[in-house]
Design a protein around this motif. Structure first.
Motif, PDB file in Angstrom:
ATOM      1  N   UNK A 192       0.819  -1.118   0.078  1.00 56.52           N
ATOM      2  CA  UNK A 192      -0.054  -0.064   0.050  1.00 56.52           C
ATOM      3  C   UNK A 192       0.612   1.204  -0.076  1.00 56.52           C
ATOM      4  N   UNK A 193       2.148   1.118   0.677  1.00 55.29           N
ATOM      5  CA  UNK A 193       2.777   2.433   0.692  1.00 55.29           C
ATOM      6  C   UNK A 193       3.489   2.738  -0.674  1.00 55.29           C
ATOM      7  N   UNK A 194       4.002   1.425  -1.182  1.00 63.88           N
ATOM      8  CA  UNK A 194       4.423   1.578  -2.764  1.00 63.88           C
ATOM      9  C   UNK A 194       3.701   2.230  -3.611  1.00 63.88           C
ATOM     10  N   UNK A 195       2.297   1.434  -3.577  1.00 61.29           N
ATOM     11  CA  UNK A 195       1.329   2.026  -4.565  1.00 61.29           C
ATOM     12  C   UNK A 195       0.851   3.515  -3.963  1.00 61.29           C
ATOM     13  N   UNK A 196       0.874   3.734  -2.889  1.00 62.59           N
ATOM     14  CA  UNK A 196       0.380   5.167  -2.690  1.00 62.59           C
ATOM     15  C   UNK A 196       1.249   6.202  -3.294  1.00 62.59           C
ATOM     16  N   UNK A 197       2.387   6.124  -3.004  1.00 63.10           N
ATOM     17  CA  UNK A 197       3.577   6.886  -3.430  1.00 63.10           C
ATOM     18  C   UNK A 197       3.456   7.124  -4.897  1.00 63.10           C
ATOM     19  N   UNK A 198       2.929   5.998  -5.543  1.00 64.41           N
ATOM     20  CA  UNK A 198       3.196   6.264  -7.126  1.00 64.41           C
ATOM     21  C   UNK A 198       1.646   6.974  -7.575  1.00 64.41           C
ATOM     22  N   UNK A 199       0.567   6.474  -6.900  1.00 64.03           N
ATOM     23  CA  UNK A 199      -0.461   6.757  -7.359  1.00 64.03           C
ATOM     24  C   UNK A 199      -0.883   8.366  -6.894  1.00 64.03           C
ATOM     25  N   UNK A 200      -0.331   8.738  -5.843  1.00 67.02           N
ATOM     26  CA  UNK A 200      -0.361  10.002  -5.242  1.00 67.02           C
ATOM     27  C   UNK A 200      -0.088  11.152  -6.433  1.00 67.02           C
ATOM     28  N   UNK A 201       1.242  10.652  -6.964  1.00 60.32           N
ATOM     29  CA  UNK A 201       1.632  11.537  -8.042  1.00 60.32           C
ATOM     30  C   UNK A 201       1.184  11.415  -9.354  1.00 60.32           C
ATOM     31  N   UNK A 202       0.860  10.243  -9.810  1.00 62.71           N
ATOM     32  CA  UNK A 202       0.128   9.756 -11.202  1.00 62.71           C
ATOM     33  C   UNK A 202      -1.198  10.353 -11.272  1.00 62.71           C
ATOM     34  N   UNK A 203      -1.966  10.143 -10.300  1.00 61.73           N
ATOM     35  CA  UNK A 203      -3.343  10.705 -10.599  1.00 61.73           C
ATOM     36  C   UNK A 203      -3.607  12.168 -10.579  1.00 61.73           C
ATOM     37  N   UNK A 204      -2.725  13.035  -9.953  1.00 65.32           N
ATOM     38  CA  UNK A 204      -2.776  14.237 -10.065  1.00 65.32           C
ATOM     39  C   UNK A 204      -2.262  14.507 -11.629  1.00 65.32           C
ATOM     40  N   UNK A 205      -1.740  13.718 -12.315  1.00 67.66           N
ATOM     41  CA  UNK A 205      -1.552  14.005 -13.678  1.00 67.66           C
ATOM     42  C   UNK A 205      -2.677  13.958 -14.500  1.00 67.66           C
ATOM     43  N   UNK A 206      -3.552  13.368 -14.110  1.00 72.15           N
ATOM     44  CA  UNK A 206      -4.861  13.081 -15.004  1.00 72.15           C
ATOM     45  C   UNK A 206      -5.708  14.131 -15.026  1.00 72.15           C
TER      46      UNK A 206
END
Length: 164
Positions: free
Chosen positions: A81-95
């Motif tokens: 969950x930590x690894x996913x959150x770090x990536x998703x927090x940044x990537x979803x902002x790009x959408x």
């Protein structure tokens, strides 16, 4: 799963060693944002003080010689969950994109000082700038090729959304 807002010394916060995001180009702008608007968005860390979100804010605060920051401590996440959150927090902002009419109204009368941010609209007239592709070439669209659906695409270089 516990979550709390605390004040932590920056020396107690640790960047995630495998952070794939390259934040250095944004640090100066975040520093300027903090100077203009104060420090608003807390850094998010796990129970061990390792950053989940906010590496750029952390770097900016250090360069501003701050000693501490408001931090959200999120305990109880699995390592996945930590690894996913770090990536998703940044990537979803790009959408997300911008409503250019509302954006023009929000920008009106604001002075951002030395910050040079490309909002994707003409500054003087408040109208969208000419659509250009990577390398400054004009982008040609053929919306009829998509039937009655609205056509939109995102510039892979800057992230700006072009809409029919």
């Amino acid at each position: 799963m516990e979550m709390q807002l605390v004040i932590m010394k920056l020396s107690e916060i640790r960047p995630y060693e495998r952070n794939p995001r390259r934040n250095d180009p944004a640090v100066g702008s975040v520093m300027e944002s903090i100077q203009q608007c104060t420090y608003v968005a807390p850094i998010v860390v796990d129970e061990d003080g390792v950053i989940l979100a906010g590496h750029t804010r952390y770097q900016a605060l250090k360069k501003l010689k701050r000693k501490e920051a408001e931090v959200i401590v999120k305990a109880g996440l699995s390592e996945e969950q930590k690894r996913k959150y770090r990536l998703l927090d940044n990537k979803t902002a790009e959408l997300a994109g911008w409503d250019l009419d509302l954006l023009a109204g929000e920008l009106e009368g604001l002075d951002f000082g030395s910050l040079e941010l490309d909002w994707g609209i003409g500054i003087d007239e408040g109208e969208p700038e000419a659509d250009t592709g990577v390398g400054g070439e004009n982008v040609e669209y053929a919306p009829e090729a998509f039937g009655d659906e609205k056509f939109s695409c995102q510039c892979p270089k800057c992230g700006f959304w072009f809409n029919d």
